[in-house]
Design an enzyme around this catalytic site. Structure first.
Site, PDB file in Angstrom:
ATOM      1  N   ASP A  63     -40.351 -11.184  29.372  1.00 49.27           N
ATOM      2  CA  ASP A  63     -39.349 -10.728  30.344  1.00 49.27           C
ATOM      3  C   ASP A  63     -39.581 -11.532  31.626  1.00 49.27           C
ATOM      4  OD1 ASP A  63     -37.479  -9.090  31.897  1.00 49.27           O
ATOM      5  OD2 ASP A  63     -37.699  -7.637  30.281  1.00 49.27           O
ATOM      6  N   ASP A  71     -38.277 -17.000  32.513  1.00 50.69           N
ATOM      7  CA  ASP A  71     -36.862 -16.859  32.856  1.00 50.69           C
ATOM      8  C   ASP A  71     -36.065 -17.639  31.811  1.00 50.69           C
ATOM      9  OD1 ASP A  71     -34.287 -17.040  33.831  1.00 50.69           O
ATOM     10  OD2 ASP A  71     -34.909 -17.335  35.920  1.00 50.69           O
ATOM     11  N   TYR A 123     -19.083  -9.842  31.423  1.00 53.19           N
ATOM     12  CA  TYR A 123     -20.021  -9.202  30.486  1.00 53.19           C
ATOM     13  C   TYR A 123     -19.392  -9.112  29.093  1.00 53.19           C
ATOM     14  CZ  TYR A 123     -23.265  -5.734  28.527  1.00 53.19           C
ATOM     15  OH  TYR A 123     -24.179  -5.085  27.732  1.00 53.19           O
ATOM     16  N   LYS A 176     -20.621 -10.987  25.602  1.00 49.71           N
ATOM     17  CA  LYS A 176     -21.050 -10.261  24.407  1.00 49.71           C
ATOM     18  C   LYS A 176     -20.168 -10.609  23.197  1.00 49.71           C
ATOM     19  CE  LYS A 176     -24.606  -8.149  26.182  1.00 49.71           C
ATOM     20  NZ  LYS A 176     -25.971  -8.423  25.706  1.00 49.71           N
ATOM     21  N   THR A 197     -31.047   3.286  29.919  1.00 49.59           N
ATOM     22  CA  THR A 197     -32.007   2.226  30.263  1.00 49.59           C
ATOM     23  C   THR A 197     -31.815   1.893  31.746  1.00 49.59           C
ATOM     24  OG1 THR A 197     -30.489   0.376  29.901  1.00 49.59           O
ATOM     25  CG2 THR A 197     -31.631   1.215  27.951  1.00 49.59           C
TER      26      THR A 197
END
Ligand code: NAP
Length: 263
Positions: free
Chosen positions: A38, A61, A154, A158, A189
């Site tokens: 991460d 990254d 977004y 996706k 989350t």
């Protein structure tokens, strides 16, 4: 059910929280050796501190090609070539009406959500092909097939992930490398926590009310009327990484309690 992946080397991105961390936990419970990656080394170390099993952490990254190269080198040094990849790294990215979003908004979102998948898969797929066995799971979203007008970068990113999944499954399935997606909706989350905190602030309510109104107004088809748990997505991702999923390729598993309207 024994997933048959004891000792397999796995790489999980976006692994310091949410779906990525839950997936790492599932794979470890199945005996895989897991590299968690991460952005932030400190948060990653904190997250991994509670995990059992054989694992290590490497911060990187994924929008920086050299970082991806270093990550894969260090991952290979730890457990050998990754045989399993679960790519969870992602961002919501800038939201708002299409006509107010500039190139940077699109570039940032596509770079993290789509292009980082391209970079990481490109780095691991060669060894999987040579070995004749591999499992790749890309985390897409309900938004990939059901776009919401206030988050088009977004959604498009996706949709790209879903197309990439299908294309990769055709390209590498014949070599024994199975590529699938999971497409969650509204899981509890840090990503949706941030969305709900912003919604609560806008509406002058608390987060619980923000979640309730979001479900009623924005996700009416989520039949279970609650946010999903990371663990509920991770269970499906872990299955797709397994020996038990040996005839599953090019699919997208919806883990969305019914949010996508089509059959
Ligand atoms: P999350 O906990 O925020 O996980 C996403 C992770 O990706 C974060 O740890 C984030 O790091 C990391 N990341 C962001 N940019 C990165 C970069 N450039 N390089 C490396 N890592 C980076 O949220 P999540 O909900 O578990 O998300 C996991 C995946 O599920 C995402 O792809 C998301 O789009 C997808 N998804 C989530 C939902 C949902 O309702 N939660 C629904 C559909 C799809 P930082 O925290 O340090 O920024």
């Amino acid at each position: 059910m024994d997933l048959g992946i004891t000792g397999r080397a796995a790489l999980v991105t976006g692994a310091d929280s949410g779906i990525g961390l839950a997936t790492a936990r599932h794979l470890l419970a199945e005996g895989a050796r897991v590299v968690l990656t991460d952005l932030d080394a400190g948060r990653l170390a904190d997250a991994a501190a509670g995990l059992g099993g054989e694992h290590t952490t490497i911060a990187a990254d994924l929008t920086v090609p050299d970082d991806v190269g270093r990550l894969l080198e260090e991952a290979r040094a730890a457990y050998g070539d990754p045989e399993i990849l679960v790519h969870c790294a992602g961002i919501t990215g800038p939201q708002g009406p299409f006509h107010e979003l500039d190139d940077d908004a699109w570039r940032t979102t596509l770079d993290v959500n789509l292009f980082s998948a391209v970079r990481v898969v490109r780095g691991v797929v060669g060894a999987m092909r040579e070995a004749g066995w591999g499992r790749i799971v890309l985390v897409a979203s309900e938004d990939g097939v059901q776009p919401y007008v206030d988050e088009l970068p977004y959604c498009a990113s996706k949709a790209g992930v879903l197309s990439l999944t299908k294309g990769l499954s055709k390209a590498y399935g014949p070599d024994g490398v199975l590529v699938n997606a999971v497409s969650p909706a509204f899981v509890e989350t840090p990503m949706t926590d941030a969305m709900m905190e912003a919604r609560a602030q806008e509406r002058g309510t608390d987060v619980d009310e923000a979640v309730e109104s979001f479900l009623d107004e924005e996700r009416p088809l989520m039949a279970l009327k609650r946010r999903g748990r990371p663990d509920e997505v991770a269970a499906v991702a872990a299955f797709l990484c397994s020996e038990r999923a040996s005839f599953v390729n090019g699919s997208s598993y919806r883990v969305d309690s019914g949010s996508v309207a089509t059959i």
